[in-house]
Design an enzyme around this catalytic site. Structure first.
Site, mmCIF file in Angstrom:
data_model
loop_
_atom_site.group_PDB
_atom_site.id
_atom_site.type_symbol
_atom_site.label_atom_id
_atom_site.label_comp_id
_atom_site.label_asym_id
_atom_site.label_seq_id
_atom_site.Cartn_x
_atom_site.Cartn_y
_atom_site.Cartn_z
ATOM 1 N N ASP A 32 60.211 39.761 50.894
ATOM 2 C CA ASP A 32 58.929 39.260 51.693
ATOM 3 C C ASP A 32 57.907 38.519 50.664
ATOM 4 O OD1 ASP A 32 56.812 38.515 52.999
ATOM 5 O OD2 ASP A 32 56.087 40.779 53.608
ATOM 6 N N ASP A 36 53.408 38.989 53.968
ATOM 7 C CA ASP A 36 52.944 38.656 55.570
ATOM 8 C C ASP A 36 53.770 39.836 56.537
ATOM 9 O OD1 ASP A 36 55.171 37.661 55.775
ATOM 10 O OD2 ASP A 36 54.532 35.470 56.390
ATOM 11 N N ASP A 53 60.532 34.727 59.452
ATOM 12 C CA ASP A 53 59.590 33.928 58.835
ATOM 13 C C ASP A 53 59.951 32.411 58.637
ATOM 14 O OD1 ASP A 53 57.223 33.145 57.678
ATOM 15 O OD2 ASP A 53 57.131 34.701 56.367
ATOM 16 N N ASP A 71 49.033 23.460 65.816
ATOM 17 C CA ASP A 71 50.340 23.158 65.073
ATOM 18 C C ASP A 71 50.574 21.603 64.988
ATOM 19 O OD1 ASP A 71 50.550 25.916 64.233
ATOM 20 O OD2 ASP A 71 52.349 26.207 65.451
ATOM 21 N N ASP A 75 54.271 24.191 61.772
ATOM 22 C CA ASP A 75 54.680 25.284 62.694
ATOM 23 C C ASP A 75 54.262 26.700 62.070
ATOM 24 O OD1 ASP A 75 55.771 26.997 64.526
ATOM 25 O OD2 ASP A 75 57.826 26.728 64.046
ATOM 26 N N ASN A 77 53.308 29.379 63.560
ATOM 27 C CA ASN A 77 53.559 30.670 64.342
ATOM 28 C C ASN A 77 55.103 30.621 64.429
ATOM 29 O OD1 ASN A 77 53.995 28.729 66.384
ATOM 30 N ND2 ASN A 77 52.517 29.557 67.700
ATOM 31 N N ILE A 81 57.747 25.023 67.524
ATOM 32 C CA ILE A 81 57.031 23.941 68.488
ATOM 33 C C ILE A 81 55.793 23.401 67.563
ATOM 34 C CG2 ILE A 81 55.873 23.515 70.463
ATOM 35 C CD1 ILE A 81 57.134 26.049 71.726
ATOM 36 N N GLU A 93 52.270 21.811 70.938
ATOM 37 C CA GLU A 93 52.085 23.370 71.214
ATOM 38 C C GLU A 93 50.759 23.358 72.451
ATOM 39 O OE1 GLU A 93 52.107 27.449 70.365
ATOM 40 O OE2 GLU A 93 53.123 26.039 68.730
ATOM 41 N N SER A 111 65.623 56.410 66.685
ATOM 42 C CA SER A 111 67.017 55.921 66.308
ATOM 43 C C SER A 111 67.804 55.135 67.636
ATOM 44 C CB SER A 111 67.886 56.783 65.923
ATOM 45 O OG SER A 111 68.078 57.853 66.843
#
Length: 423
Positions: A32, A36, A53, A71, A75, A77, A81, A93, A111
Site C-alpha cells: 500500500d 490509504d 485502489d 470526479d 476517478d 473513488n 465513473i 458522477e 473465519s
C-alpha cells in the site's frame, strides 16, 4: 516469522521482517504505497479483502469516498465513473450518482466471514495432482481465506465448489455507483474480544467518505475454543455486551452519518454433529474408514480441535455450547433494541443456518453438503451463497431503507464502463 529469528536478524531482512509482522498483526494491505489502506495487489490483505485502489500514489484516491468535484477530472473513488458528458457538460458522477445514496459494504467477521477453505483436492487421494495445488501460493497469501468468493464481500465467480452470491455484488448491481466499495475486516479466530482491535484497520472517514452498511458477524468463536474445559473459556454474556458496545462506540466515531450496522447472532453448531458425524471424511472416502466423528475425536486428542463444544460426541456438551451461543445472541438482540447512535441505526438478525438448510433441501441437497469438507466446521461456498440471498431479501423486507432504491442510471453506467471498471 517468530520461528525464523536467525533469518530476521540479518541486516538486509530485518526491516522487511518487521514490516511483515506489523502488517500481519494490523491486518492491513502489505503493498500500500500511499498508506490509504487500499492496494493494487489482490493478496496479502490487498483487493481480495477491500476494494482495489485505482491510484496507489495518491492517498486521497480510494474506494468509498465521496467524489471530488464530481470526479470531473479523475476517478477519486475508484468506481469507474469520471469525466464530463460532452453533450451537456455535466460530470458523469453527478449525472448518474447524485441522489442515489451510494454506500459500501463492510464486514466485521471471523473465519466464516473471511471464507476459510482448504480445497478437498489437497487431501483426497484420487484427486492429488500438481494441478490440484496450483492455487497454493494464493491461498497461503490470503491466510487460507477466500474473501473474493465470500457471502458478504465476494466479487469473483467462485472456483471452489459453488457460486458467488454476495451482499456486495447485490448492492453493486442495485447501484453501480457502489463499485469497489467493500471491506472484509475479518480474520481467522475473530471474536467479540479481538474484533475491537481488528476494527481499527477499517478504512472510513466521516468527513469525506460515503456511509456504509456494516455487518457484525461473529458466528462461533465466542463459544468455540480448543480448551478441554471449553465451557470455562467461553465468552460470558456480560463480556459479550461490553465487547460489542466498545466496538459500536468505535464505529460511531468513524462511520459517516447515515450508515447502518446489522448484528448477526451466533450459529447453532449442533448442526455439525447432527449432519456430519457419520459421513466419510475426504481422507476416508476411498476405503470408507474415516468419519467426521473420528476426525473430531482425533483433533481433540491432539488438542487442536477448533471447537471442543460442538465438534464432540458429548451431546450434553453440544447442548451447553448452543445454550451459551443463544445467550450471547440475545445480548446482541437486546443491544439492537436498546442502543441509539448518532451516525448509524442498528438492527439484529439471527444467523440463518436453518433457512439455508431448508433452501438447499428444496434444491435437492443434503445438509452435510453445506459444511467445508476438510475442516468439518465452516459453512462452505454453497451455504454462503444461500445465506447471502436470504439476508438480502430479509433486510429489504424489514428495513428497505438500508440498501436503498435501484439506481435508474445503472444501464447508462454499464455502457460507460464498457468493461473498464472491473476489479
Amino acid at each position: 516469522m517468530d520461528r525464523l529469528p536467525g533469518i530476521c536478524s540479518l541486516p538486509l531482512l530485518k526491516k522487511l521482517c518487521a514490516k511483515i509482522k506489523s502488517f500481519i498483526k494490523r491486518h492491513l494491505p502489505y503493498e500500500d504505497f500511499d498508506g490509504d489502506k487500499f492496494s493494487i495487489f489482490p493478496t496479502l490483505r490487498g483487493y481480495d479483502w477491500r476494494g482495489k485502489d485505482c491510484n496507489d500514489g495518491d492517498a486521497s484516491v480510494y474506494p468509498g469516498r465521496r467524489p471530488d468535484n464530481w470526479d470531473a477530472h479523475g476517478d477519486s473513488n475508484c468506481n469507474g465513473i469520471w469525466g464530463v458528458d460532452p453533450k451537456d457538460g455535466i460530470p458523469y458522477e453527478q449525472k448518474f450518482c447524485n441522489g442515489t445514496q451510494p454506500k459500501g459494504i463492510i464486514l466485521l467477521g471471523d473465519s466464516a466471514g473471511a471464507h476459510f477453505h482448504i480445497p478437498p483436492e489437497w487431501i483426497t487421494a484420487s484427486k492429488l495432482s500438481v494441478e490440484a495445488f496450483s492455487n497454493l501460493p494464493e491461498a497461503f497469501a490470503n491466510e487460507l481465506d477466500w474473501p473474493q468468493f465470500s457471502s458478504t464481500t465476494g466479487f469473483l465467480r467462485s472456483t471452489i465448489g459453488g457460486w458467488t452470491d454476495s451482499l456486495y455484488l447485490r448492492l453493486q448491481r442495485r447501484n453501480r455507483c457502489n463499485h469497489r466499495d467493500y471491506q472484509s475486516i475479518s480474520k481467522n479466530g475473530g471474536s467479540s474480544g479481538n474484533i475491537m482491535d481488528l476494527v481499527k484497520s477499517m478504512a472510513r472517514n466521516q468527513q469525506v467518505d460515503q456511509p456504509a452498511v456494516v455487518f457484525y458477524e461473529l458466528i462461533g468463536n465466542d463459544v468455540c475454543n480448543g480448551y478441554p474445559d471449553t465451557v470455562e473459556h467461553m465468552t460470558r454474556p456480560e463480556e459479550m455486551r461490553s465487547n460489542a458496545l466498545q466496538t459500536l462506540h468505535y464505529l460511531n466515531s468513524r462511520l459517516p452519518r447515515g450508515s447502518h450496522v446489522i448484528l448477526i447472532g451466533l450459529a447453532d453448531g449442533r448442526f455439525l454433529w447432527d449432519n456430519l458425524h457419520n459421513q466419510y471424511y475426504p481422507l476416508g472416502q476411498l476405503n470408507k474408514d474415516i468419519t467426521y466423528e473420528q476426525l473430531y475425536t482425533f483433533l481433540s486428542c491432539l488438542q487442536i480441535n477448533p471447537c471442543n463444544g460442538w465438534m464432540s460426541s458429548n451431546g450434553t456438551l453440544r447442548n451447553l455450547t448452543s445454550a451459551r451461543a443463544a445467550q450471547l445472541s440475545n445480548v446482541l438482540k437486546e443491544i439492537a433494541k436498546s442502543q441509539k447512535y448518532t451516525n448509524f441505526d442498528i438492527f439484529y438478525l439471527d444467523f440463518p443456518l436453518k433457512e439455508i438448510a431448508e433452501e438447499w433441501h428444496k434444491l435437492g441437497g443434503e445438509p452435510w453438503q453445506l459444511i467445508e469438507a476438510v475442516d468439518g466446521f465452516h459453512p462452505n461456498q454453497i451455504a454462503g451463497a444461500l445465506g447471502s440471498r436470504f439476508l438480502w431479501e430479509k433486510i429489504n423486507r424489514e428495513w428497505p431503507h438500508v440498501f436503498g432504491k435501484v439506481n435508474p442510471s445503472n444501464d447508462a453506467i454499464a455502457v460507460l464502463f464498457k468493461g473498464q471498471g472491473g476489479h
